[in-house]
Design a protein around this motif. Structure first.
Motif, short mmCIF file in Angstrom:
data_model
loop_
_atom_site.label_atom_id
_atom_site.label_comp_id
_atom_site.label_asym_id
_atom_site.label_seq_id
_atom_site.Cartn_x
_atom_site.Cartn_y
_atom_site.Cartn_z
N ASP A 1 0.83 -1.20 0.00
CA ASP A 1 0.00 0.00 0.00
C ASP A 1 0.86 1.25 0.00
OD1 ASP A 1 -2.57 1.47 0.37
OD2 ASP A 1 -1.68 1.95 2.32
N MET B 1 -6.52 2.59 5.11
CA MET B 1 -6.75 1.92 3.84
C MET B 1 -8.24 1.64 3.66
SD MET B 1 -4.79 -1.53 2.46
CE MET B 1 -3.45 -1.17 3.58
N ARG C 1 -9.49 -1.13 -1.28
CA ARG C 1 -8.04 -1.22 -1.46
C ARG C 1 -7.47 -2.34 -0.61
NH1 ARG C 1 -4.73 2.92 -3.35
NH2 ARG C 1 -2.50 2.69 -2.91
#
Length: 504
Positions: free
Chosen positions: A328, A363, A367
């Motif tokens: 990420d 997040m 995602r």
């Protein structure tokens, strides 16, 4: 309880809370709820893996005395890296500590390299866990049924990798590391069985007939010793989950987080030494790379192999967690020239938010699901198509584990604690303001002695400032030494791996 003992100021604010400002504990509205025991359990499970079974072989190359010293030294250096991570976290708001956040404050243009290395390392370890499952389960089935099973698919490694993915998948979708404490407890139970199995055979003495000679104070040579050095050094790698521990623990005081490090590293070192010595004394120089695999076939040995399988199953999510966070961060990364529109201000970064509110955006569910699903699918494909990753994992471990354990913690702290660092100046300013606030709250007319106690605390704070400089200077030198030590370990490991791969 500590706040009640210290007293309450005129505005109703406990002096104890103000004193936390002197230690750089930022309050961003985030409060963790993980307990001390949960933090230790998850960290110990991250440290101790199937690699513990190779400890007797490593000791056989080094000799008992040198081997124990190397285990203790490796634990100290790894623990120091964890301690530096906890010190670095004080420069960030509560709940926002990560390699990515520190990279943005120290080496912003290299952040993508750091997180990519962490992601690759954790992904490779996770794949190796799936390969271990596929390699061991056919033997476990044969051990329980006493021969070839009636169905061929029960000895097919691909079937078992697929079957255990059904356990791994739901555990990998848990957002918080604290949610894995129960599986970590189960994994440690299986590890305890393996330790008991090794100690039992040593006490029973049923392996002495074919035991080789024992090295106590001498080694097998420089080359065999160097080949075993990475096994011990990397056995303490758990630094990829340390920031999650710091973010989620309810009490993130310096004493509490340091005690987590001591308890985790100490437990792992004690386990390694116990298995290494008893396993080595059981087989001598005839010991192999998997101590459990050397025991004669039987129910206990078969259960031991099954315990290894369950251990790595419950350890896989602990690799998926930091891998997801690093992926990420890589996807969010932008070059400094593009991302830092407020480059002239030392107190603001667009990805971390204004100073005093560095908490990154969480997040999103989409995602989170996409990244987790991608990691699971890719690791499953690799585990199904490749039966051996020793060469790749050797290089990944030499670079990734060394960077996470030694180089990055050392460089991050050395950089962020520099006197000219904006983050360091801001932290000192907050400490001074907290001390001034505490001094202003003193009331000489207090009959209950609260003003006297506050003045005493303030005077102690001023006196400690005289020693703070040299202590931080020493810690900075030691952090740089840890980073240089990591570079040496990386070079030695890469040369050793190249030598042994070429000789095969």
């Amino acid at each position: 309880m500590e706040e009640a003992a210290i007293g309450v100021g005129p505005a109703g604010t406990p002096h104890g809370i103000r004193r936390r400002g002197l230690r750089g504990k930022r309050a961003s509205g985030f409060a963790g709820d993980a307990g001390w025991a949960s933090s230790v359990i998850n960290l110990v499970n991250t440290i101790i893996g199937a690699g513990v079974l190779a400890m007797p072989l490593a000791i056989s190359h080094m000799g008992i005395v040198l081997g124990v010293c190397v285990v203790l030294w490796s634990g100290v250096t790894a623990g120091f890296g964890l301690y530096l991570q906890s010190r670095c976290a004080q420069y960030l708001d509560r709940g926002s500590a990560s390699f990515f956040a520190l990279s943005q404050l120290t080496y912003p243009n290299a952040a993508v390299v750091f997180d990519a290395a962490i992601a690759i390392k954790c992904f490779g370890v996770g794949v190796s866990y799936l390969i271990i499952i596929g390699d061991l389960m056919p033997g476990v089935v044969q051990g329980f049924v006493g021969g070839e099973p009636a169905y061929d698919f029960l000895v097919d490694r691909r079937f078992w990798v697929t079957a255990f993915m059904l356990i791994v998948i739901p555990l990998s979708y848990l957002r918080r590391l604290d949610s894995l404490k129960y599986t970590s407890i189960a994994a440690l139970v299986f590890m305890a069985y393996l330790v008991i199995l090794v100690v039992y055979h040593f006490v029973e003495g049923d392996t002495m007939a074919g035991r080789g000679p024992i090295r106590v104070g001498h080694w097998a040579g420089a080359v065999p010793t160097l080949s075993s050095l990475p096994v011990i050094v990397f056995a303490f790698t758990c630094h990829q989950n340390m920031f999650s521990i710091l973010n989620e623990i309810s009490n993130n005081s310096h004493f509490r987080t340091t005690s987590v490090v001591f308890a985790s590293i100490g437990s792992a070192a004690a386990t390694y030494i116990l298995v290494a010595i008893t396993g080595y004394l059981s087989f001598g120089n005839s010991v192999g790379g998997n101590i459990v695999g050397m025991y004669p076939p039987g129910v206990y040995a078969t259960i031991g192999r099954a315990a290894i399988v369950m251990l790595v199953v419950f350890s896989y999510p602990l690799q998926c967690h930091p891998c997801r966070a690093s992926v990420d961060a890589v996807l969010k990364w932008r070059p400094k020239s593009q991302a830092n529109s407020a480059e002239g201000s030392p107190h603001r970064h667009p990805l971390l938010g204004p100073r005093g509110n560095r908490t990154p955006e969480p997040m999103s569910d989409l995602r989170f699901s996409v990244i987790t699903t991608s990691i699971l699918i890719l690791s499953y494909i690799v585990a199904m198509t490749v039966s051996s990753l020793e060469a790749v994992l050797a290089y990944v471990g030499s670079t990734g584990s060394t960077s996470i354990s030694f180089i990055l913690p050392g460089l991050f702290y050395y950089k962020i604690s520099a006197p000219d660092s904006p983050a360091h100046r801001g932290l000192l300013k907050e400490d001074d303001e907290a001390a001034d606030d505490l001094s202003d709250d003193d009331d000489p007319a207090d009959d209950d002695g609260e003003g006297s106690l506050a003045r005493s605390l303030t005077d102690s704070g001023f006196l400690l400032r005289n020693t703070r400089h040299w202590r931080k200077s020493l810690l900075r030198r030691l952090s740089l030494g840890l980073a240089l030590y990591g570079v040496v370990v990386m070079v030695v490991s890469l040369i050793t791996n190249t030598f042994f791969i070429a000789s095969e």
